[in-house]
Write an enzyme that holds these catalytic residues in place. Structure first.
Site, PDB file in Angstrom:
ATOM      1  N   LYS A 201     -16.461 -36.907  -7.793  1.00  0.00           N
ATOM      2  CA  LYS A 201     -15.007 -36.916  -8.074  1.00  0.00           C
ATOM      3  C   LYS A 201     -14.197 -36.658  -6.801  1.00  0.00           C
ATOM      4  O   LYS A 201     -13.215 -37.350  -6.505  1.00  0.00           O
ATOM      5  CB  LYS A 201     -14.705 -35.855  -9.147  1.00  0.00           C
ATOM      6  CG  LYS A 201     -13.244 -35.553  -9.365  1.00  0.00           C
ATOM      7  CD  LYS A 201     -12.463 -36.705  -9.962  1.00  0.00           C
ATOM      8  CE  LYS A 201     -10.968 -36.402  -9.958  1.00  0.00           C
ATOM      9  NZ  LYS A 201     -10.161 -37.530 -10.354  1.00  0.00           N
ATOM     10  N   CYS A 257      -3.182 -33.960  -7.502  1.00  0.00           N
ATOM     11  CA  CYS A 257      -4.619 -34.125  -7.235  1.00  0.00           C
ATOM     12  C   CYS A 257      -4.966 -34.308  -5.768  1.00  0.00           C
ATOM     13  O   CYS A 257      -5.680 -33.477  -5.206  1.00  0.00           O
ATOM     14  CB  CYS A 257      -5.170 -35.292  -8.052  1.00  0.00           C
ATOM     15  SG  CYS A 257      -5.202 -34.935  -9.814  1.00  0.00           S
TER      16      CYS A 257
END
Ligand SMILES: NC(=O)c1ccc[n+]([C@@H]2O[C@H](COP(=O)([O-])OP(=O)(O)OC[C@H]3O[C@@H](n4cnc5c(N)ncnc54)[C@H](O)[C@@H]3O)[C@@H](O)[C@H]2O)c1
Length: 442
Positions: A201, A257
């Site tokens: 990720k 993010c």
């Protein structure tokens, strides 16, 4: 299945609604009482395209509750979707994840599968499994990491149409159960261990951020050469080995993010003695890109004191109300510090943390008498509204700084023929019908 969700932010709420839409019963808990209360009465605490109808269609399968015991007792699989913000040292703050894990472990009377969807540094899922299993010998907790790749603004679409589903777990039974849960989605499923899923990720987000910083770095050169970064990006992107996505020059990335994930993985790697130079440079280029854009505005306006500057867009990207680490924050702080009268308009953002920024309630009032208009977020509406209908509302001979290259130079040239203006963007020649030197003249 009966599924539990801890944390009802952008990821948790979209996950809950989508799982309910696939026929599951979903129990949702969040420590933010006001969010649960709003959802219980049919309200939605965040904006995501398509989320409202999806929630309403599936309301009978969704249970929003303050009662943490209810979620734990009803569900054998619980997804943790809590935040993992950046702490003061640039590391991932895992306290929300850890407190959710502790809560579940303390109150469980049966075995559970706990799926961490939050973005967490490698090794976290294993650590959480140990923490949970230490709490009690009555129940057994098996953990998995199932990273989420949805994009805010397109979160519902992305969750329903994922490019891939990653299941990171060492326990074969857990792998099979989650694989069967996700068989309702038409997407490749990659099964791996939790640690690899965690790193995967971060590696994905860093790569995307790196592509943005790469084209922004080239845009800095393009600015000096008078070349057109959009043409250059198109020419690069047509190579299938490179691809055109994330090659759009602009004032830099923000959001909840990329900035914090890059810092988190850089720090997690440093803790074990591994340097990740691309990551640091990606962040440095991003910061510099915002600074250069501000310097351009300052150089043009010379003294910005008391000038009306309009910011169009505050959210970190279009179609979201999220302003976490949005470029608009740093830029507006700098403009306010220069003494400019800063007015901003965003279709969704009403609360903005920078003191001295006036939030206009309409596009029209925001740009009326504006001396410098800055496009910060490329909302579709701005494209329709700015050049054609409303340009005359700005002060005569206005200047537009387009931080997102929202308009083509041809569109600007044709507008400038009708109404004299200056237009500056990122890595492309200026357009001017005001006779300023070194620019493309209309
Ligand atoms: N937002 C995105 O686009 C996106 C995409 C992929 C992955 N992620 C990752 O997913 C995670 C969640 O992101 P988000 O944007 O949805 O965060 P968010 O801040 O919008 O939501 C997190 C929610 O968790 C709640 N919470 C905190 N502690 C809790 C606890 N102990 N029990 C129950 N609820 C608790 C908070 O009140 C909040 O509502 C983060 O790790 C993020 O990096 C986010």
């Amino acid at each position: 299945m009966k599924l539990g969700i801890f944390g009802v932010g952008y990821v948790g709420l979209v996950t809950a609604a989508s799982l309910a839409d696939k026929g599951h019963t979903v129990f949702i808990h969040d420590t933010a009482k006001e969010k649960i209360a709003a959802l219980q009465s049919g309200g939605i605490p965040i904006f995501e395209d398509g989320l409202e109808p999806l929630l309403h269609q599936n309301f009978n399968r969704l249970s929003f509750t303050h009662d943490v015991h209810k979620v734990i007792s009803e569900c054998d699989i619980i997804f943790i979707c809590t935040g993992t913000p950046q702490d003061e040292n640039g590391k991932a703050d895992l306290s929300q994840v850890e407190s959710a894990v502790n809560e579940i472990a303390r109150h469980s009377l049966s075995d559970k599968i706990i799926v961490i969807k939050s973005t967490v540094p490698p090794g976290t899922t294993e650590k959480m499994e140990q923490i949970a299993n230490k709490q009690t010998s009555d129940s057994n907790f098996s953990f998995a990491h199932n990273p989420e790749f949805l994009r805010q603004g397109k979160a519902v679409y992305d969750f329903m149409n994922p490019s891939r589903i990653i299941i990171g777990a060492s326990d074969k039974k857990v792998q099979e159960i989650l694989k069967s849960l996700y068989s309702a989605w038409d997407a490749p499923i990659l099964q791996t261990d939790a640690r690899s899923a965690e790193l995967l990720k971060y590696a994905a987000n860093s790569f995307l951020a790196m592509k943005i910083s790469y084209i922004n770095m080239i845009s800095q050169l393009s600015d000096q050469l008078g070349t057109n970064i959009d043409d250059i990006a198109s020419g690069i992107g047509l190579d299938p080995r490179i691809g055109s996505d994330f090659l759009k020059a602009g004032i830099g990335f923000g959001g909840s993010c990329f900035p914090k994930d890059l810092k988190a993985i850089e720090n997690a790697a440093a803790d074990i003695g591994v340097e990740l130079p691309f990551i640091g440079q990606t962040l440095d280029i991003n910061e510099k890109q915002g600074e250069l854009f501000f310097e351009k505005i300052k150089a043009y306006g010379k003294d910005l004191k008391n000038k009306k500057i309009t910011l169009l867009g505050l959210s970190f990207k279009p179609n979201t109300d999220d302003i976490r680490s949005a470029p608009s924050i740093v830029l507006s702080e700098k403009l306010v510090n220069e003494g400019a009268r800063v007015t901003a308009f965003d279709p969704l953002v009403r609360d903005f943390p920078v003191e001295g920024v006036h939030i206009a309630h309409s596009f029209e009032s925001a740009i009326t008498d504006s001396e410098i208009t800055v496009i910060v977020t490329e909302w579709d509406d701005f494209k329709k509204l700015l050049l054609v209908e409303n340009i005359r509302r700005m002060k005569q001979q206005p200047v537009i700084f387009d931080g997102r290259n929202m308009f083509t130079l041809e569109e600007v040239k044709s507008a400038a023929e009708q109404y004299p203006l200056n237009y500056e963007s990122i890595g492309r020649p200026q357009v001017s019908s005001l006779g300023v030197k070194n620019q493309i003249f209309v």
